[in-house]
Design a protein around this motif. Structure first.
Motif, PDB file in Angstrom:
ATOM      1  N   ARG A 137      -1.375   0.430   7.232  1.00 12.77           N
ATOM      2  CA  ARG A 137      -2.220  -0.496   7.141  1.00 12.77           C
ATOM      3  C   ARG A 137      -2.005  -1.603   7.806  1.00 12.77           C
ATOM      4  NH1 ARG A 137      -4.468  -0.708   1.749  1.00 12.77           N
ATOM      5  NH2 ARG A 137      -5.240   1.511   1.246  1.00 12.77           N
ATOM      6  N   ALA A 138      -0.632  -1.615   7.951  1.00 12.85           N
ATOM      7  CA  ALA A 138      -0.038  -2.917   8.938  1.00 12.85           C
ATOM      8  C   ALA A 138      -0.514  -2.440  10.416  1.00 12.85           C
ATOM      9  CB  ALA A 138       1.245  -3.132   8.765  1.00 12.85           C
ATOM     10  N   LEU A 139      -0.393  -1.282  11.008  1.00 14.17           N
ATOM     11  CA  LEU A 139      -0.322  -0.999  12.526  1.00 14.17           C
ATOM     12  C   LEU A 139      -1.945  -1.076  12.752  1.00 14.17           C
ATOM     13  CD1 LEU A 139       0.991   0.308  15.024  1.00 14.17           C
ATOM     14  CD2 LEU A 139       0.074   2.766  14.106  1.00 14.17           C
ATOM     15  N   GLN A 140      -2.935  -0.943  11.760  1.00 12.02           N
ATOM     16  CA  GLN A 140      -4.435  -1.138  11.878  1.00 12.02           C
ATOM     17  C   GLN A 140      -4.776  -2.540  12.384  1.00 12.02           C
ATOM     18  OE1 GLN A 140      -5.536   0.674   8.136  1.00 12.02           O
ATOM     19  NE2 GLN A 140      -7.208   1.907   9.468  1.00 12.02           N
ATOM     20  N   GLN A 141      -3.815  -3.737  11.802  1.00 13.50           N
ATOM     21  CA  GLN A 141      -4.071  -5.002  12.268  1.00 13.50           C
ATOM     22  C   GLN A 141      -4.285  -5.143  13.626  1.00 13.50           C
ATOM     23  OE1 GLN A 141      -5.256  -6.544   9.534  1.00 13.50           O
ATOM     24  NE2 GLN A 141      -4.715  -4.722   8.667  1.00 13.50           N
TER      25      GLN A 141
ATOM     26  N   PRO B 204       0.777  -1.258   0.057  1.00 11.17           N
ATOM     27  CA  PRO B 204       0.107   0.202  -0.089  1.00 11.17           C
ATOM     28  C   PRO B 204       0.854   1.215  -0.036  1.00 11.17           C
ATOM     29  CG  PRO B 204      -0.088  -1.127   2.010  1.00 11.17           C
ATOM     30  CD  PRO B 204       0.525  -1.958   1.127  1.00 11.17           C
ATOM     31  N   LEU B 205       1.969   1.297   0.315  1.00  5.61           N
ATOM     32  CA  LEU B 205       2.924   2.480   0.471  1.00  5.61           C
ATOM     33  C   LEU B 205       3.790   2.553  -0.686  1.00  5.61           C
ATOM     34  CD1 LEU B 205       4.167   2.577   4.232  1.00  5.61           C
ATOM     35  CD2 LEU B 205       2.046   3.122   3.191  1.00  5.61           C
TER      36      LEU B 205
ATOM     37  N   ARG C  31       4.358  -4.387  10.412  1.00  8.81           N
ATOM     38  CA  ARG C  31       5.451  -4.521   9.192  1.00  8.81           C
ATOM     39  C   ARG C  31       5.502  -3.054   8.842  1.00  8.81           C
ATOM     40  NH1 ARG C  31       4.177  -9.162   5.244  1.00  8.81           N
ATOM     41  NH2 ARG C  31       4.745 -10.160   7.194  1.00  8.81           N
ATOM     42  N   MET C  32       6.609  -2.414   8.802  1.00  2.00           N
ATOM     43  CA  MET C  32       6.744  -1.006   8.500  1.00  2.00           C
ATOM     44  C   MET C  32       6.570  -1.019   7.223  1.00  2.00           C
ATOM     45  SD  MET C  32      11.020  -0.374   8.825  1.00  2.00           S
ATOM     46  CE  MET C  32      12.085  -1.395   7.895  1.00  2.00           C
ATOM     47  N   GLN C  33       6.889  -1.734   6.241  1.00  6.10           N
ATOM     48  CA  GLN C  33       6.743  -1.596   4.650  1.00  6.10           C
ATOM     49  C   GLN C  33       5.113  -1.422   4.460  1.00  6.10           C
ATOM     50  OE1 GLN C  33       8.439  -3.950   6.229  1.00  6.10           O
ATOM     51  NE2 GLN C  33      10.402  -4.520   5.085  1.00  6.10           N
TER      52      GLN C  33
ATOM     53  N   TYR D 288       9.723  -4.029  -1.680  1.00 11.72           N
ATOM     54  CA  TYR D 288       9.005  -4.910  -0.841  1.00 11.72           C
ATOM     55  C   TYR D 288       8.594  -6.040  -1.461  1.00 11.72           C
ATOM     56  CZ  TYR D 288       5.306  -5.962   2.545  1.00 11.72           C
ATOM     57  OH  TYR D 288       4.400  -6.625   3.458  1.00 11.72           O
ATOM     58  N   ALA D 289       8.093  -6.146  -2.789  1.00 13.24           N
ATOM     59  CA  ALA D 289       7.550  -7.580  -3.231  1.00 13.24           C
ATOM     60  C   ALA D 289       8.785  -8.352  -3.470  1.00 13.24           C
ATOM     61  CB  ALA D 289       7.206  -7.070  -4.831  1.00 13.24           C
ATOM     62  N   ASP D 290      10.105  -7.776  -3.501  1.00 17.89           N
ATOM     63  CA  ASP D 290      11.239  -8.887  -3.606  1.00 17.89           C
ATOM     64  C   ASP D 290      11.395  -9.310  -2.317  1.00 17.89           C
ATOM     65  OD1 ASP D 290      11.469  -8.311  -6.491  1.00 17.89           O
ATOM     66  OD2 ASP D 290      12.967  -6.727  -6.138  1.00 17.89           O
ATOM     67  N   GLN D 291      11.604  -8.400  -1.258  1.00 15.35           N
ATOM     68  CA  GLN D 291      11.516  -8.930   0.204  1.00 15.35           C
ATOM     69  C   GLN D 291      10.655 -10.064   0.370  1.00 15.35           C
ATOM     70  OE1 GLN D 291      11.233  -4.998   2.174  1.00 15.35           O
ATOM     71  NE2 GLN D 291      13.131  -5.369   3.099  1.00 15.35           N
ATOM     72  N   ARG D 292       9.478  -9.979   0.308  1.00 15.11           N
ATOM     73  CA  ARG D 292       8.375 -10.994   0.370  1.00 15.11           C
ATOM     74  C   ARG D 292       8.735 -12.406  -0.413  1.00 15.11           C
ATOM     75  NH1 ARG D 292       4.572  -7.458  -0.938  1.00 15.11           N
ATOM     76  NH2 ARG D 292       3.694  -8.550  -2.211  1.00 15.11           N
ATOM     77  N   ALA D 293       9.325 -12.026  -1.574  1.00 14.48           N
ATOM     78  CA  ALA D 293       9.454 -13.458  -2.442  1.00 14.48           C
ATOM     79  C   ALA D 293      10.746 -14.148  -1.797  1.00 14.48           C
ATOM     80  CB  ALA D 293       9.721 -12.748  -3.909  1.00 14.48           C
TER      81      ALA D 293
END
Length: 445
Positions: free
Chosen positions: A120-124, A33-34, A114-116, A39-44
């Motif tokens: 949206r992450a904090l709202q979890q 979302p940011l 997750r800061m990335q 970030y996509a590569d980090q997740r992969a």
């Protein structure tokens, strides 16, 4: 298999026949979302290392003889951090637990949000906290196991929200992680042992002992085991034979005798097995208040037992917490009264002895489940009365109950020590007096 196999191995060591839930539809794509660069590569890369799509593994399994929902964090996946997809999986697991009325076990190892994914992450944290609350309102137990590390939002929203909190030895547990705390701050305060000492963790459990400890908890707290409505806990048998004392002073002396049976002996005789919880979740423990759940004749009974010492605010708050949790889950309560009175030192006043006793009075008064009380020794004023159930209190022959200790009465009235026995008689403290005055329903045999 990647490093994720270690998390699956942990899950399978705790629960048999583990079945992973199908994950909810993914919300995060690309760089998130940011639009966080890379970030996509980090997740992969994390997925490749761990053979997982996210930092949590959720499913159901048999824990001992009963089924439960398991939520296990994989710290190897981006530090066990929680983003939108992680939060959705956790919330869905709690929803499944509510639908199937299964206990939840959270195996937490997370660095936090997750800061990335930013806000949206904090709202979890809000979504997970609400899922925990709804589960509690549905009288479904939640047990958290804090692994290394448990920091940030998952400690605050998931771990600390559990009904029972266990931790593995040496686990780093703190709201602020080591890299963001003030320089030089470390030590037991930020580890499992410190959290146990400060009353924020119920028990520190060695990892090889986790399967048996969790199986015992699930057995005692499983919704399928608990009857509705809860039947009162039977009154324990007296462990010391004998007739009631002849005089008030004799009653006091017998209750204070070193060889009299204490709470530990009563709990051992009453329960086939028991699991103790500890701490007030607010910074304190009191070894003079034993609380937990046990198996009595195939039924689960909660207990809060005084051990003969002057209880501190932490002890009373732990008892109030136990009674509230038992009421939430629909478990009858047994209290054992034995205290010369509440602690009255400066530290106890500073930490709120009055309000803490008030919490226990309130918990007993508010409880929808039946509370049964046995006075097994000294019944010293309000510190003892707080745990006594109106209309359902019994007393042993080697116990007494008093508005004030006879020695204290002598001091207040400016009487000589030689007049203490006379005052004990006037106070009507004997078991038979308590029966005649309508305080006790009977003398346990």
């Amino acid at each position: 298999m990647g490093e994720h196999s270690s998390v699956r191995a942990l899950v399978e060591s705790i629960g048999q026949s583990f079945e992973e839930f199908a994950p909810p539809s993914r919300k995060t794509s690309g760089d998130g979302p940011l639009g966080w660069p890379g970030y996509a590569d980090q997740r992969a890369r994390a997925a490749g290392r761990t053979d997982a799509e996210e930092s949590v593994l959720c499913g159901r399994a048999k824990v001992g003889e009963w089924e439960a929902v398991l939520i296990a964090f994989d710290f190897a996946f981006l530090g066990g951090s929680v983003g939108e997809d992680t939060g959705a999986r956790i919330v869905a697991a709690f929803e499944h637990a509510r639908e199937q009325r299964l206990p939840v076990i959270s195996l937490v190892a997370s660095g936090g949000s997750r800061m990335q994914e930013g806000i949206r992450a904090l709202q979890q944290l809000q979504a997970i906290s609400r899922a925990c609350l709804l589960t509690r309102q549905d009288r479904i137990p939640h047990v958290a196991v804090l692994r290394d590390p448990t920091t940030g939002g998952m400690w605050a929203s998931l771990g600390a929200a559990a009904d029972v909190v266990l931790a593995v030895p040496g686990a780093r547990i703190a709201f602020g992680g080591a890299r963001v705390r003030s320089a030089g701050e470390d030590g037991d305060t930020f580890r499992a042992e410190g959290k146990f000492a400060d009353g924020q963790v119920d028990r520190v459990v060695e990892e090889p002992e986790l399967p048996s400890a969790l199986a015992e908890l699930v057995s005692l707290l499983h919704p399928a085991r608990l009857s509705r409505p809860a039947e009162p806990a039977p009154v324990p048998d007296a462990l010391a034979a004998g007739s009631p004392p002849e005089t008030g002073m004799q009653a006091v002396e017998r209750a204070r005798a070193a060889g009299r049976p204490r709470a530990g002996a009563y709990l051992d005789a009453y329960f086939a097995s028991r699991f103790e919880i500890s701490g007030d979740r607010a910074g304190g423990r009191d070894e003079g208040m034993i609380c937990g759940f046990g198996d009595h004749g195939g039924r689960t009974v909660a207990f809060a037992a005084q051990t003969g010492s002057a209880n501190t605010p932490a002890g009373f708050r732990t008892a109030a917490r136990l009674i509230g949790l038992a009421d939430q889950l629909g478990i009858p309560v047994l209290t054992l009264v034995d205290t010369p009175g509440a602690a009255n030192d400066a530290e106890s006043e500073r930490t709120g002895i009055g309000p803490a006793i008030g919490e226990v009075f309130g918990a007993v008064a508010e409880a929808r489940v039946p509370v049964t009380t046995l006075v097994i020794g000294e019944g010293g004023s309000g510190g003892a009365l707080a745990l006594a159930a109106p209309e359902r209190t019994w007393v042993t022959a080697d116990a007494y109950f008093a508005v004030i200790a006879p020695e204290s009465a002598a001091a207040i009235l400016k009487r000589e020590p030689s007049q203490v026995p006379e005052l004990a008689a006037h106070l009507k403290v004997r078991p038979q007096d308590l029966l005649d005055l309508g305080f006790a329903r009977g003398i346990a045999r």
